[in-house]
Design an enzyme around this catalytic site. Structure first.
Site, PDB file in Angstrom:
ATOM      1  N   LEU A 301       5.977  -8.441  -4.728  1.00 40.11           N
ATOM      2  CA  LEU A 301       5.447  -7.548  -5.756  1.00 40.11           C
ATOM      3  C   LEU A 301       5.008  -6.236  -5.116  1.00 40.11           C
ATOM      4  CD1 LEU A 301       5.532 -10.232  -7.276  1.00 40.11           C
ATOM      5  CD2 LEU A 301       3.342  -9.636  -8.323  1.00 40.11           C
ATOM      6  N   ASP A 302       5.652  -5.163  -5.531  1.00 39.08           N
ATOM      7  CA  ASP A 302       5.378  -3.842  -4.965  1.00 39.08           C
ATOM      8  C   ASP A 302       3.987  -3.347  -5.367  1.00 39.08           C
ATOM      9  OD1 ASP A 302       6.277  -1.171  -3.827  1.00 39.08           O
ATOM     10  OD2 ASP A 302       5.849  -0.606  -5.902  1.00 39.08           O
ATOM     11  N   ALA A 303       3.261  -2.796  -4.407  1.00 40.23           N
ATOM     12  CA  ALA A 303       1.993  -2.066  -4.637  1.00 40.23           C
ATOM     13  C   ALA A 303       1.114  -2.730  -5.689  1.00 40.23           C
ATOM     14  CB  ALA A 303       2.291  -0.615  -5.017  1.00 40.23           C
ATOM     15  N   THR A 304       0.660  -3.940  -5.402  1.00 40.37           N
ATOM     16  CA  THR A 304      -0.173  -4.655  -6.373  1.00 40.37           C
ATOM     17  C   THR A 304      -1.545  -4.018  -6.553  1.00 40.37           C
ATOM     18  OG1 THR A 304      -0.826  -6.215  -4.632  1.00 40.37           O
ATOM     19  CG2 THR A 304       0.998  -6.862  -6.062  1.00 40.37           C
ATOM     20  N   GLU A 333       2.390  -6.667  -1.886  1.00 39.21           N
ATOM     21  CA  GLU A 333       2.110  -5.503  -1.040  1.00 39.21           C
ATOM     22  C   GLU A 333       0.837  -4.898  -1.591  1.00 39.21           C
ATOM     23  OE1 GLU A 333       3.796  -1.073   0.146  1.00 39.21           O
ATOM     24  OE2 GLU A 333       4.107  -1.932  -1.838  1.00 39.21           O
ATOM     25  N   ASP A 358      -0.236  -4.515   7.022  1.00 39.56           N
ATOM     26  CA  ASP A 358       0.345  -3.423   7.807  1.00 39.56           C
ATOM     27  C   ASP A 358      -0.500  -2.987   8.999  1.00 39.56           C
ATOM     28  OD1 ASP A 358       2.604  -3.309   6.277  1.00 39.56           O
ATOM     29  OD2 ASP A 358       1.974  -1.596   5.068  1.00 39.56           O
ATOM     30  N   ASP A 359      -1.722  -3.496   9.130  1.00 42.19           N
ATOM     31  CA  ASP A 359      -2.559  -3.062  10.252  1.00 42.19           C
ATOM     32  C   ASP A 359      -1.890  -3.369  11.592  1.00 42.19           C
ATOM     33  OD1 ASP A 359      -4.324  -2.329   8.310  1.00 42.19           O
ATOM     34  OD2 ASP A 359      -6.027  -3.453   9.091  1.00 42.19           O
ATOM     35  N   HIS A 425      10.928  -0.601   5.061  1.00 46.50           N
ATOM     36  CA  HIS A 425      11.497   0.574   4.393  1.00 46.50           C
ATOM     37  C   HIS A 425      10.495   1.715   4.302  1.00 46.50           C
ATOM     38  CE1 HIS A 425       9.434  -1.349   0.953  1.00 46.50           C
ATOM     39  NE2 HIS A 425       9.351  -0.130   0.473  1.00 46.50           N
ATOM     40  N   GLY A 429      10.835   5.365   5.875  1.00 48.06           N
ATOM     41  CA  GLY A 429      10.928   6.385   4.839  1.00 48.06           C
ATOM     42  C   GLY A 429       9.715   7.276   4.729  1.00 48.06           C
TER      43      GLY A 429
END
Length: 651
Positions: A301-304, A333, A358-359, A425, A429
């Site tokens: 799930l993108d950018a929850t 995410e 991501d840390d 990505h 990006g």
């Protein structure tokens, strides 16, 4: 989804109708509507579904007094079907002459023809007619397929359009043997919801149920999933439930209740999960649809953090339950780093399987690249990396609470719930020119970071091409109409200039416009590199490190009891894995130049009669490194002349 991309600009599936769960949802008349849906013989709350008697259409348009469907057959004949209002905002009807291949548009009584909100396929364009699809036409062969346990996952993220020269679902099938031999057991497809234009990252999707037409037909996607299962690979789909793309979204014309104004996202209108059970059904059905009709094994799930819901039961918990009911994984995410998100339901959590953490990436990148965009927030020092490996992310965080991340305590949760990477990505990006980590660091540094990722006790995620140190960038690309494309390009350049490390680059080099065809073309992998000397050696390192991870359960711990992390007195990272008869010691020096004596390190002590023997070195000759050893088992002396990860086994 990257914050850099500022673009300026219910009913329930019938097979759940009798589940007592809905009594807990707090949504009025939900069970009544679900039973009514079951009686209609439908699977999902909206869309065109083929039945024994024809094609049944249903759409939610609560403000419309009259709704009709304009149908065009494959032979070019046209007809109009008036739908009946159900009294609950839905309109439905049966086209007894309907069949697969029919194309259709909705008329909400205005004469304007609109594409279906839950189209299963847009053969021409996202603003054109939808096609009626019969999922029963495809013959599956994965009846004996069994998904890997989540703790065993090694995830490989790819973009269908740039993964192969063909840029298609069928093109990916041709590379499944390669992925199996690499050692991954799950592929994560970047979003496939159809979008305007010929190519896109996928985060501008506007048809959540329609597989992107540019990659092939729906049955081509089914063939990909079926073939992946035959190769022992689970398939995870990246879905975007926080916003819609800026072009080709007609949902507001069906109902403004799809959106709400109390919250905002950087990319578009926020979705109304708080007060609309029909909207909740639209998304819950989407999970069911992708699993039931395409056999997806899980969802990212993108950018929850941009999914807003003021309901008593957050939509994330509801979507997680839908996924888990089908045995699917669900990964979030979320930039907030909240342990609650990945905690069990009985601990007041959302029970998401894992979250992108991501840390780890940020600390490793800053340690290797002083000019990283994350420098300042992250130090890239050994104590920071140890902290992350002990907790899943930095805790306690050195920044004020909520500014902008929270980073709650996570060391009580199983390591598998944190997805680590050194590339994805976004991390490519987010850069002005789409560079990968290996474009900035020495081969020794890249091999060390790669080995640490593969052997750390967290869920590893690889981004396509990183396993051979691909030379190609992964740029941000779109194919919007000219005016929107201009705004996107200008907005992206403006946002990149907020980062000091990009200002000089942008003044010296031509900015790769997201709209340029060559920007997309440059992002395609060059598979010939896998057979070249340097790239091939890097690929061997990944294959060996992933082989070790798969073979030995110590690297895939179910909890933290038997895995410890420390900084040795010689400023070397140490991870001790102890499980049953297994005893491993990973030593890492991402900068090189440190030396010491393991016999003097309490953390590394063994019982009498056992010694540490080298099982793996990221600088071994077969991986492109030096033949000179960094550890002497006879004396216990350790000396890293270059960045290196060394794996020792007690014997």
């Amino acid at each position: 989804m990257t914050a850099l991309l500022n673009q300026s600009g219910s009913d329930i599936s019938y097979c759940y109708a009798t589940r007592p769960r809905f009594a807990r949802m707090g949504q009025p008349n939900t069970l009544v509507r679900a039973i009514a849906l079951a009686m209609s013989g439908r699977k999902y709350s909206q869309g065109a579904e083929i039945g024994r008697d024809g094609v049944h259409y249903r759409v939610w348009a609560p403000k419309a007094e009259r709704v009709s469907v304009a149908v065009t057959t494959e032979g070019g004949e046209t007809r109009k079907l008036e739908l009946a209002g159900e009294g609950n905002g839905y309109h439905s009807g049966l086209d007894a002459s309907g069949r697969a291949g029919d194309r259709y548009l909705y008329d909400l009584g205005t004469g304007k023809l609109l594409p279906c909100p839950v189209s299963r396929y847009q053969p021409d364009d996202v603003s054109g007619p939808a096609m009626v699809v019969d999922p029963g036409d495809f013959r599956w062969t994965d009846e004996t397929w069994s998904r890997p346990a989540f703790r065993d996952l090694i995830i490989y993220e790819l973009h269908v359009g740039t993964f192969t020269p063909e840029g298609t679902y069928r093109g990916v099938i041709e590379r499944l043997s390669y992925l199996r031999d690499l050692g991954v057991n799950a592929i994560e497809l970047m979003p496939l919801a159809d979008f305007p234009g010929r190519h896109n990252w996928g985060y501008d999707g506007v048809r959540l149920y329609a597989p992107a037409r540019g990659y092939g037909a729906p049955d081509d996607l089914r063939a990909l999933v079926d073939a992946a299962h035959a190769h022992g690979l689970a398939v995870i789909l990246d879905v975007v439930y926080n916003h819609f793309g800026p072009d080709g979204n007609y949902l507001r014309e069906f109902s403004p209740d799809y959106f709400e104004s109390r919250h905002h996202t950087p990319w578009g209108e926020a979705i109304n999960f708080s007060s609309s059970p029909e909207v909740r059904a639209y998304y819950g059905d989407n999970i069911r649809y992708w699993h039931d009709e395409f056999h997806f094994d899980g969802f990212r799930l993108d950018a929850t953090h941009a999914i807003f819901d003021d309901s008593k039961r957050h939509i994330l918990a509801e979507l997680g339950e839908v996924a888990h009911d089908r045995g699917c994984y669900i990964i979030a995410e979320d930039e907030r780093n909240l342990a609650k998100l990945i905690s069990p339901l009985n601990e007041d959590g959302s029970d998401v399987n894992a979250v992108w953490a991501d840390d780890f990436h940020h600390s490793v990148e800053v340690g290797l690249i002083r000019s990283s965009m994350y420098a300042g927030t992250f130090q890239g020092q050994l104590p920071e990396l140890v902290n992350i490996l002990q907790n899943g992310w930095v805790y306690p965080p050195p920044w004020p609470a909520g500014q902008p991340r929270y980073n709650t305590a996570g060391s009580h949760l199983p390591p598998e719930r944190f997805v680590f990477c050194i590339s994805n990505h976004d991390q490519c990006g987010n850069r002005a020119f789409g560079e990968r980590l290996n474009h900035f660091v020495t081969p020794e540094g890249y091999r060390a970071a790669s080995a640490l990722l593969c052997l750390a006790p967290y869920t590893p995620l690889l981004f396509m091409g990183q396993e051979w140190g691909a030379s190609t960038p992964f740029l941000y690309f779109t194919d919007h109409h000219a005016e929107l494309g201009r705004l996107v390009s200008e907005g992206r350049r403006k946002d990149l200039q907020k980062f000091p490390i990009f200002v000089k680059e942008l003044s010296e080099r031509d900015f790769p416009s997201p709209q340029a065809r060559e920007t997309f073309a440059q992002s395609k992998l060059q598979w010939k590199e896998t057979t070249m000397a340097g790239h091939g050696a890097c690929l061997k390192l990944y294959r060996e490190a992933l082989r070790l991870r798969r073979k030995y359960a110590a690297f895939r711990p179910v909890d933290r009891q038997h895995t410890k992390v420390a900084a040795l007195s010689c400023e070397v990272l140490a991870i001790r894995y102890q499980a049953e008869a297994e005893d491993w010691l990973l030593l890492g020096d991402l900068r090189g130049g440190h030396s010491g004596d393991l016999s003097q390190e309490t953390f590394c002590q063994l019982e009498p009669g056992r010694t540490w023997q080298v099982a793996f070195s990221s600088n071994a000759p077969q991986f492109g490194g030096s033949s000179r050893g960094s550890y002497d088992p006879q004396t216990g002396r350790l000396a890293f002349s270059h960045p290196e990860v060394l794996l020792l086994r007690a014997e």
